[in-house]
Design a protein around this motif. Structure first.
Motif, short mmCIF file in Angstrom:
data_model
loop_
_atom_site.label_atom_id
_atom_site.label_comp_id
_atom_site.label_asym_id
_atom_site.label_seq_id
_atom_site.Cartn_x
_atom_site.Cartn_y
_atom_site.Cartn_z
N UNK A 138 0.83 -1.21 0.00
CA UNK A 138 0.00 0.00 0.00
C UNK A 138 0.86 1.26 0.00
N UNK A 139 0.86 1.96 -1.14
CA UNK A 139 1.65 3.19 -1.26
C UNK A 139 0.91 4.43 -0.76
N UNK A 140 -0.38 4.28 -0.49
CA UNK A 140 -1.19 5.45 -0.13
C UNK A 140 -0.61 6.27 1.02
N UNK A 141 -0.25 5.65 2.17
CA UNK A 141 0.29 6.46 3.27
C UNK A 141 1.61 7.14 2.91
N UNK B 293 -4.84 20.99 -7.85
CA UNK B 293 -5.41 19.67 -7.53
C UNK B 293 -5.58 18.84 -8.81
N UNK B 294 -5.92 19.48 -9.93
CA UNK B 294 -6.03 18.76 -11.20
C UNK B 294 -4.67 18.22 -11.63
N UNK B 295 -3.65 19.06 -11.47
CA UNK B 295 -2.29 18.65 -11.84
C UNK B 295 -1.84 17.46 -10.98
N UNK C 42 -7.89 5.21 -8.94
CA UNK C 42 -8.76 6.32 -8.53
C UNK C 42 -9.02 6.24 -7.03
N UNK C 43 -9.19 5.04 -6.51
CA UNK C 43 -9.42 4.85 -5.07
C UNK C 43 -8.22 5.33 -4.26
N UNK D 157 -7.69 13.37 -0.54
CA UNK D 157 -8.81 13.65 0.36
C UNK D 157 -10.08 14.10 -0.33
N UNK D 158 -10.36 13.57 -1.53
CA UNK D 158 -11.58 13.88 -2.26
C UNK D 158 -12.35 12.60 -2.56
N UNK D 159 -13.65 12.76 -2.81
CA UNK D 159 -14.48 11.61 -3.13
C UNK D 159 -14.13 11.02 -4.49
N UNK D 160 -14.48 9.76 -4.69
CA UNK D 160 -14.17 9.06 -5.94
C UNK D 160 -14.73 9.78 -7.16
#
Length: 240
Positions: A53-56, A102-104, A117-118, A125-128
């Motif tokens: 898990x790379x997310x953290x 945020x788009x970049x 995407x998840x 910190x945004x919704x899917x």
């Protein structure tokens, strides 16, 4: 996570972290510093990390990079602070200049770091649904910048391109598009999209600048050396 697993995990993903932070800071030297800090914070939290898990890791890198942005004025005019920086990466950042930050970020996380995407949703910190719509919009804006006269007139000629510009393709489907562009001369893929996918391939296949890579290895060695080992090394040096 033990030392061996940590080093394999971190170094196998170092390029992805570097690309992401560079797209925020636009400066290789400062990027390396933030990646070093990311490594150190990850080492301190190694017991909490998973091998898969790379997310953290990206969340840590993001927080450090954002703090750097708030603490200093990040120049958007001069990207090439380090002569070793991949020119294709510099070009990619220039294409992102008119996008919202945020788009970049979302486009970089998807196109260069290959995050789902998840995963992106958790990192920023945004919704899917928000991530998906921003990804779709960012892709269209970048394509329009590459080919302003042919804005999205041709992308429907290939079924995966239609999904791609709607932000609905999976990571695996996007890999298919990259393979089409790199291995085959498919006439149904517009030249603009070939250029974009080849750009992502060239960035993805490149390495961190050599100097930066050496610095990161030194940093890992430093943070993994215990206080006792540092004291002994100092005594040994003084006795010579």
């Amino acid at each position: 996570m033990d030392k061996s697993h940590f080093n394999t995990f971190i170094f196998s993903n170092a390029n992805k972290i570097y690309y992401y932070v560079f797209c925020i800071l636009k400066n290789s030297d400062r990027t390396i510093q933030i990646v070093e800090k990311t490594f150190e914070e990850c080492w301190n939290k190694k017991k909490e990390l998973s091998h898969s898990d790379l997310t953290p890791v990206f969340k840590i890198a993001r927080n450090l990079a954002k703090n750097e942005v708030h603490g200093k004025t990040v120049s958007t005019g001069n990207h090439n602070h380090n002569a070793e920086v991949n020119p294709v990466l510099v070009h990619f950042c220039k294409l992102l200049e008119e996008l919202a930050p945020i788009q970049a970020e979302i486009l970089c996380l998807r196109s260069l770091s290959r995050m789902s995407v998840d995963e992106i949703s958790k990192i920023v910190g945004l919704g899917l649904n928000n991530v998906q719509s921003m990804l779709a919009e960012a892709r269209k804006l970048v394509r329009a910048k590459v080919d302003p006269k042919g804005i999205l007139k041709e992308f429907s000629c290939h079924e995966l391109l239609t999904k791609y510009y709607a932000g609905n393709t999976s990571v695996e489907e996007e890999e298919q598009l990259r393979l089409y562009v790199s291995r085959m001369d498919l006439s149904e893929i517009p030249e603009t999209d070939r250029e974009l996918f080849l750009m992502f391939l060239k960035i993805g296949n490149s390495e961190i600048p050599i100097t930066g890579s050496d610095n990161l290895r030194d940093k890992i060695k430093e943070i993994q050396t215990t206080k006792f080992q540092r004291v002994m090394a100092k005594i040994k040096k003084q006795s010579k």
